[in-house]
Structure formats: C-alpha cells, structure tokens
Scaffold this active site. Sequence first.
Site, PDB file in Angstrom:
ATOM      1  N   ARG A   1       0.752  -1.112   0.087  1.00 56.65           N
ATOM      2  CA  ARG A   1      -0.147   0.056  -0.063  1.00 56.65           C
ATOM      3  C   ARG A   1       0.870   1.164   0.140  1.00 56.65           C
ATOM      4  O   ARG A   1       0.146   2.497  -0.155  1.00 56.65           O
ATOM      5  CB  ARG A   1      -0.976  -0.032   1.127  1.00 56.65           C
ATOM      6  CG  ARG A   1      -2.134  -1.113   1.279  1.00 56.65           C
ATOM      7  CD  ARG A   1      -2.721  -1.381   0.035  1.00 56.65           C
ATOM      8  NE  ARG A   1      -3.836  -2.225   0.161  1.00 56.65           N
ATOM      9  CZ  ARG A   1      -4.378  -3.009  -0.898  1.00 56.65           C
ATOM     10  NH1 ARG A   1      -3.779  -2.741  -1.987  1.00 56.65           N
ATOM     11  NH2 ARG A   1      -5.325  -3.984  -0.703  1.00 56.65           N
TER      12      ARG A   1
ATOM     13  N   ASP B   1      -1.250 -12.897  -1.586  1.00 54.82           N
ATOM     14  CA  ASP B   1      -2.162 -11.872  -2.119  1.00 54.82           C
ATOM     15  C   ASP B   1      -2.585 -11.081  -0.673  1.00 54.82           C
ATOM     16  O   ASP B   1      -3.725 -10.653  -0.727  1.00 54.82           O
ATOM     17  CB  ASP B   1      -3.247 -12.336  -2.667  1.00 54.82           C
ATOM     18  CG  ASP B   1      -4.139 -11.330  -3.414  1.00 54.82           C
ATOM     19  OD1 ASP B   1      -3.466 -10.237  -3.515  1.00 54.82           O
ATOM     20  OD2 ASP B   1      -5.330 -11.569  -3.979  1.00 54.82           O
TER      21      ASP B   1
ATOM     22  N   HIS C   1      -6.839  -3.757   4.082  1.00 53.45           N
ATOM     23  CA  HIS C   1      -7.985  -2.461   4.016  1.00 53.45           C
ATOM     24  C   HIS C   1      -8.271  -2.027   5.237  1.00 53.45           C
ATOM     25  O   HIS C   1      -8.300  -2.492   6.313  1.00 53.45           O
ATOM     26  CB  HIS C   1      -9.263  -3.238   3.390  1.00 53.45           C
ATOM     27  CG  HIS C   1      -9.047  -3.472   1.871  1.00 53.45           C
ATOM     28  ND1 HIS C   1      -8.660  -2.594   0.748  1.00 53.45           N
ATOM     29  CD2 HIS C   1      -8.865  -4.681   1.359  1.00 53.45           C
ATOM     30  CE1 HIS C   1      -8.233  -3.191  -0.223  1.00 53.45           C
ATOM     31  NE2 HIS C   1      -8.717  -4.404  -0.006  1.00 53.45           N
TER      32      HIS C   1
END
Length: 456
Positions: free
Chosen positions: A74, A317, A321
Amino acid sequence: MTTIQNGDSAVKVLIKDVLVYGEGDPVDVLVGDGVILAIGVGLDSDEATSADEIIDGSGQVLLPGFVDLHTHLREPGREDTETIESGSAAAALGGYTAVFAMANTNPVADSVVITDHVWRRGQEVGLVDVHPVGAVTVGLKGKQLAEMATMAAGIGKVKVFSDDGHCVDDPLIMRRALEYSSSLGVLIAQHAEEPRLTVGAIAHEGPTAARLGLAGWPRAAEESIVARDALLARDAGARVHICHASTAGTVELMKWARGQGISITAEVTPHHLLLDDSRLETYDAINKVNPPLREASDVAALRQGLADGVIDCVATDHAPHAEQDKCCEFAAARPGMLGLETALSIVVQTMVNPGLLDWRGVARVMSERPAAIVGLDDQGRPLEVGEPANLTLVDPKAEWTVHGPDLASVAHNTPYESMTLPARVTTTLLRGRITAHDGAARPRSESGLLNSSSGK
C-alpha cells in the site's frame, strides 16, 4: 519476546537441536557472515561458544526463508492501511525473507521513480527484501505499455510486472507485453479476469450466490484469460505467471499448457486453499476477495494441484484494507484479506496435516519454486553449508488463535479472526540476521543486539 537486530554480518547465531526440513535427527546449525557456517550433531565447543546468540530449536523445523510473489504493501498512497515497514514486519513474523510488492499503489508503480523508492524503503527497514513489482501498463489502464526496461534497469531491478487488481484484457497489449518481457528476461504476472464477464459481480457464480442474491462471478472469467495467455506466451516464446488461481478449470488448463511445453506458472492463495463460498452466508465483507471464494470442489482441486506441482507455489495476496472499506455493504466493500502472518499455518492445516505435503513440500511451494520463478539466486536455496542464511524456524506443534489487532499489519481484515491454527513461525533470519523471534519483529532502524531467553 525479544529480537536480535543488528547490521553486523560477523554476528553468529547458533540454532540448536533443529530438524532440517523436519527430517532425520536433530542437529545444530551455525550461521554467520550471512551464510550457513556449519551443520552437525553437537557442534564442537569452540563453534558453540563463538555464537553471539543461541536459539533453542528443540522439536522445531528449519526451512529456507519463504518468498511471497504477491503482496500489497500500500505504500505509497494508502499508509493508513499498510506501510512498507508494517508489512515487512508482518512478513518477517510469517517466515518470509523476500516479498514482491504489487504495483497498484497511489501513484501506481509504473515508473522507475516509484519502483526504486519501494526497493530503497524496503532496504531501510531491513526486515525482508521488498522487491517492487512494476505495472505492465501506464496507470494500470491497459492501454499503453509502461517503461518496463527502465524499471528493470533501475536500482530496484524489477523482475516482475503485473497490473494486478486489473486484467491486461486487450490481447494485443498482452501479446506486446509478453514479447517485451521475453527480451528483458522479466516475468509478466496476470490477474486473470475477463472484465466483460464480471461486470457487477461480487461473489462466485453458483448456488450460494443465487440464494443470497449476490451477483455471480463465473469461473470462465478466469479460465478464458488463462487459456488465452497460455497461447500468447507460446507464440511469444515468453513466460507468463497466473496470479491467485481459484478454479478447478484453471488447474486443468495448467496441466494442458504444461503438456504443450508452454512456459506458464501459477500461484494459489492460502484463503483459496481453506475457505469456500459457504462463508458468504453471513454477508460479512471480510470474505470478499478477488477472485472470489469458490466452491468446495474448487478448493479440493487447488489443493491437489498444489500437491502435484501443477500449481507451483503459494502466494498470499496479502491485501490490507481500512475498517471503513470492509465494514459496509458487501457490494461496496473492497476485496482482499490479510495473509502474511497466517500463510504457513493455513498451508499446514490444508496441505501438511492431510498428508498432501511434507515439510520438504512446504519448502518447495513457499520458498524454492517462487524463488525460481522470479530468478532470486539468494532465496529458496538448499539448507547446506555455504548457502545464504535466509531461514525460517517453525514450531510444528504450536497452536495459536488469530486476533486481527495482534497482527503486525496496520489493517485488521483477517478472515481467520478467532480461529485456532496449527504451527507457527518462531524465528526468521535474513542473511543470518534475526528479523523476527518469539512473536516480535523490529526494523533495522531500531538496531541493537538483544539476547533471547534461550541464549546466552
């Protein structure tokens, strides 16, 4: 709960009474100068007393450090959900010594400026080698090839290019990317999803989605791209890697492509090995992921494909979030799950405990094959004298309960909340330097030699 963290390659670590690959009799392993210095039963007193740190490995399994081909860190852009530092800590705690950070950041990693930043920042933190993944197309828009050669020649030496999160759906663009990658000696990793088949889709197309009123995502959306890209790779004489394989049909297509001599590899995520679409009954968006959780028959096929080597490796993966992006209506939620700290335990539960893999098999799918796929010469190496000391120590008898807030990631979106999982990584070493030990990790900036309770 302590770590050793230092930049002195001369520091020596002695791991006592460990089972190499989980096999044979316990041995001692001495590491220093970034490599394995000695392996033997009861190393002599001179070697033992020269160690700066002694770790009690009784009953534990020594494996080569894990390599994750598919991680979302991120940074830059969404540091509220993960940073290179926090993601590196999660990776080290999960037994990883190298991770590949995907390009769907903000700004997108479609230039050498961004990819070099990711590499430099990973080296500053120093917990794992953070390899930047470059975008295949500018802005992940699928229209114009990014400057792959410039990124490959930069400080970050980009080895993998992917528009993950988006499929390179234009066959001509994908063909050009494969031709270009072949000349550069790099890998294209494809997010296999025909977007015209997934408009509005949020869950696997099947009885569960139909009953729950969730728009269905057909297997053919993935499988049609896998088949197409296998043919494109064949004609381009290039390599293609399939991200997060999720269907039984993809396993069959991989068998076919390999039989045709096509240079194609594939990964499977831990969550697609364990979870299926029955989890959607609660409408909890923690279970929303791309590609979606499939049916139990797909899970069984993926496990067997991994055991047989048709699916090459496990990739997390890892997708952090923010709470507001998950605690909302299922259709509006962002897809993705945390995965770095839980990956080993999920592989043990789904593959080792049922007898589909032994510990050498774990080394193959979590270290050796991923390192070979991307050409990392210093990772996934045999546990032998003179080899790089990128190591993971696992307690196979441990059990632990997952709590999102206890994980190292900034975000807490784990689908395994309150699950009790088998096995746990106890120590990780990157080039002989301990980066995680007894549940703690510390970045390079917090250097200093600390003795563990089992050491001197």
